[in-house]
Motif scaffolding. Structure first.
Motif, PDB file in Angstrom:
ATOM      1  N   MET A  87       0.852  -1.187   0.000  1.00 32.28           N
ATOM      2  CA  MET A  87       0.000   0.000   0.000  1.00 32.28           C
ATOM      3  C   MET A  87       0.890   1.240   0.000  1.00 32.28           C
ATOM      4  SD  MET A  87      -2.682   1.700   0.017  1.00 32.28           S
ATOM      5  CE  MET A  87      -3.692   0.236  -0.098  1.00 32.28           C
ATOM      6  N   TYR A 129       1.379   5.190   0.671  1.00 28.82           N
ATOM      7  CA  TYR A 129       0.846   6.266   1.505  1.00 28.82           C
ATOM      8  C   TYR A 129       1.249   7.603   0.911  1.00 28.82           C
ATOM      9  CZ  TYR A 129      -0.081   2.671   4.925  1.00 28.82           C
ATOM     10  OH  TYR A 129      -0.554   1.555   5.541  1.00 28.82           O
ATOM     11  N   ASP A 188      -9.038  11.388   6.602  1.00 26.85           N
ATOM     12  CA  ASP A 188      -9.183  10.119   5.885  1.00 26.85           C
ATOM     13  C   ASP A 188      -8.874  10.274   4.402  1.00 26.85           C
ATOM     14  OD1 ASP A 188      -9.946   8.887   8.239  1.00 26.85           O
ATOM     15  OD2 ASP A 188     -12.100   9.126   7.865  1.00 26.85           O
ATOM     16  N   ASN A 207      -5.080  10.105   4.543  1.00 31.66           N
ATOM     17  CA  ASN A 207      -4.433   8.969   5.208  1.00 31.66           C
ATOM     18  C   ASN A 207      -5.149   7.638   5.051  1.00 31.66           C
ATOM     19  OD1 ASN A 207      -2.181  10.408   6.808  1.00 31.66           O
ATOM     20  ND2 ASN A 207      -3.993  11.608   7.326  1.00 31.66           N
ATOM     21  N   GLY A 208      -6.268   7.608   4.333  1.00 30.21           N
ATOM     22  CA  GLY A 208      -6.949   6.334   4.125  1.00 30.21           C
ATOM     23  C   GLY A 208      -6.029   5.318   3.482  1.00 30.21           C
ATOM     24  N   LYS A 209      -6.042   4.082   3.964  1.00 30.40           N
ATOM     25  CA  LYS A 209      -5.083   3.075   3.508  1.00 30.40           C
ATOM     26  C   LYS A 209      -5.413   2.518   2.136  1.00 30.40           C
ATOM     27  CE  LYS A 209      -3.493   1.610   8.072  1.00 30.40           C
ATOM     28  NZ  LYS A 209      -3.288   0.464   8.992  1.00 30.40           N
ATOM     29  N   GLU A 210      -6.649   2.664   1.702  1.00 29.37           N
ATOM     30  CA  GLU A 210      -7.046   2.180   0.382  1.00 29.37           C
ATOM     31  C   GLU A 210      -7.590   3.329  -0.449  1.00 29.37           C
ATOM     32  OE1 GLU A 210      -9.841  -0.938   0.890  1.00 29.37           O
ATOM     33  OE2 GLU A 210      -8.444  -2.270   1.952  1.00 29.37           O
ATOM     34  N   ARG A 234     -10.185   6.550   0.384  1.00 32.23           N
ATOM     35  CA  ARG A 234      -9.834   7.950   0.186  1.00 32.23           C
ATOM     36  C   ARG A 234     -10.819   8.629  -0.764  1.00 32.23           C
ATOM     37  NH1 ARG A 234      -4.675   5.425  -0.010  1.00 32.23           N
ATOM     38  NH2 ARG A 234      -4.537   5.637  -2.289  1.00 32.23           N
ATOM     39  N   ASP A 239      -3.484   4.772  -5.936  1.00 33.15           N
ATOM     40  CA  ASP A 239      -2.633   3.686  -5.458  1.00 33.15           C
ATOM     41  C   ASP A 239      -1.332   3.547  -6.241  1.00 33.15           C
ATOM     42  OD1 ASP A 239      -4.176   2.953  -3.334  1.00 33.15           O
ATOM     43  OD2 ASP A 239      -5.217   1.317  -4.365  1.00 33.15           O
TER      44      ASP A 239
END
Length: 333
Positions: free
Chosen positions: A1, A3, A47, A50-53, A57, A108
């Motif tokens: 992932m 960031y 979010d 910083n949302g992981k997916e 986001r 991504d």
């Protein structure tokens, strides 16, 4: 992932003094309502960054936009600073006639889309808003003149205002994380025609270069992702000053290999245009004008509290002084 990786930026918020002078236009009830809305927006915007997916986001961003617009519908919301929205850049011109909000959304694959709005400062406090639609992915030619629906997206970190023949010209400084290998900085002019925003125009002249070149509608520099390149307005010199870049691998067609070479170029304001200066400092670098010696450490990058180049330099100098002080103390002990 992947960031969000943000480089050291600087965000200059102009005209804060105007808020204290006119803040009374916001009623206590409206201010209290905006305080609550800001708390909600802060959580959502966190979010977005910083949302992981990517799906998370995007979902949070889609929710953030109407919530921000709803907050801005509050009468005289222009005078509410939204200073708790640390992941949203906010810039103001000297005349305080509008402000611009911009923020990024990371894909991504480490590319970015940008979002933003221009909020006009209206006399009656009613909302007049121009949404900014990032057209970067659909435009092969970046040297264009566009409106807010054809915006070349970026994160605006500064603005300066110039006047020529009774017209106002707003120069915007922007940053784009761009890709896995390179990043960009841009300067472009914002003007208003019949009350509508216009981005770009033939305001960047290269007529005084050793080899003159056609004027540009906006000016970009692209460079290595890990490098630090400055592009700032120097008020004392009344010039835009930026790092001269070279390919560290002698491959000039590969912009992701470009790094600063300790020299500087610039633009000076002349007759309603920014005229290119091929070399700003001819003898020696002036005090405070030298570039950062080391690339930004990604682990130390702080998007929440971006810093100007001179602030980074001052911090490094302070750390060196503190280390020297501790060294002397150890010797005494």
């Amino acid at each position: 992932m992947l960031y969000l990786t943000m480089k050291r930026l600087f965000i200059i918020l102009l005209s804060f003094s105007s808020f204290s002078a006119v803040a009374q236009r916001l009623s206590p009830a409206d201010r209290a309502a905006l305080d609550k809305l800001q708390d909600s927006l802060r959580a959502i915007s966190y979010d977005v960054i910083n949302g992981k997916e990517q799906s998370v986001r995007e979902e949070r961003n889609d929710y953030f936009i109407p919530q921000l617009v709803n907050a801005l519908k509050t009468s005289y919301s222009y005078y509410y600073p939204f200073d708790s929205l640390k992941t949203v850049a906010k810039i103001y011109p000297q005349d305080s006639t509008f402000r611009i909000f911009t923020w990024p959304l990371e894909n991504d694959n480490s590319t970015f889309r940008h979002f933003g709005v221009i909020q006009m400062n209206t006399k009656d406090g009613a909302l007049k808003l121009f949404p900014l639609f990032d057209n970067s992915d659909f435009s092969k030619n970046m040297d264009t003149i566009t409106n807010n629906r054809g915006w070349i997206g970026c994160l605006y970190y500064a603005m300066i205002q110039k006047r020529y023949f009774n017209a106002e010209y707003y120069t915007l400084f922007g940053w784009d994380a761009n890709s896995q290998t390179s990043q960009k900085k841009v300067i472009e002019m914002l003007t208003f025609k019949n009350g509508e925003p216009v981005f770009g125009g033939p305001f960047f002249s290269f007529a005084e270069d050793t080899v003159p070149k056609p004027a540009r509608n906006r000016f970009f520099i692209e460079y290595k992702r890990e490098a630090v390149a400055a592009m700032n307005y120097d008020a004392e010199m009344d010039m835009i000053i930026f790092d001269h870049l070279i390919s560290e691998t002698n491959e000039p067609l590969k912009k992701y290999t470009y790094i600063p070479d300790l020299d500087y170029e610039g633009f000076k304001w002349q007759a309603g245009r920014w005229v290119h200066v091929e070399k700003v400092f001819h003898d020696a670098l002036q005090l405070g004008k030298y570039p950062i010696g080391q690339p930004a450490d990604k682990k130390r990058t702080d998007y929440v509290k971006p810093k100007m180049d001179f602030e980074i330099q001052e911090e490094e100098a302070a750390k060196a002084a503190e280390a020297a002080k501790k060294g002397k103390k150890k010797k005494k002990d």
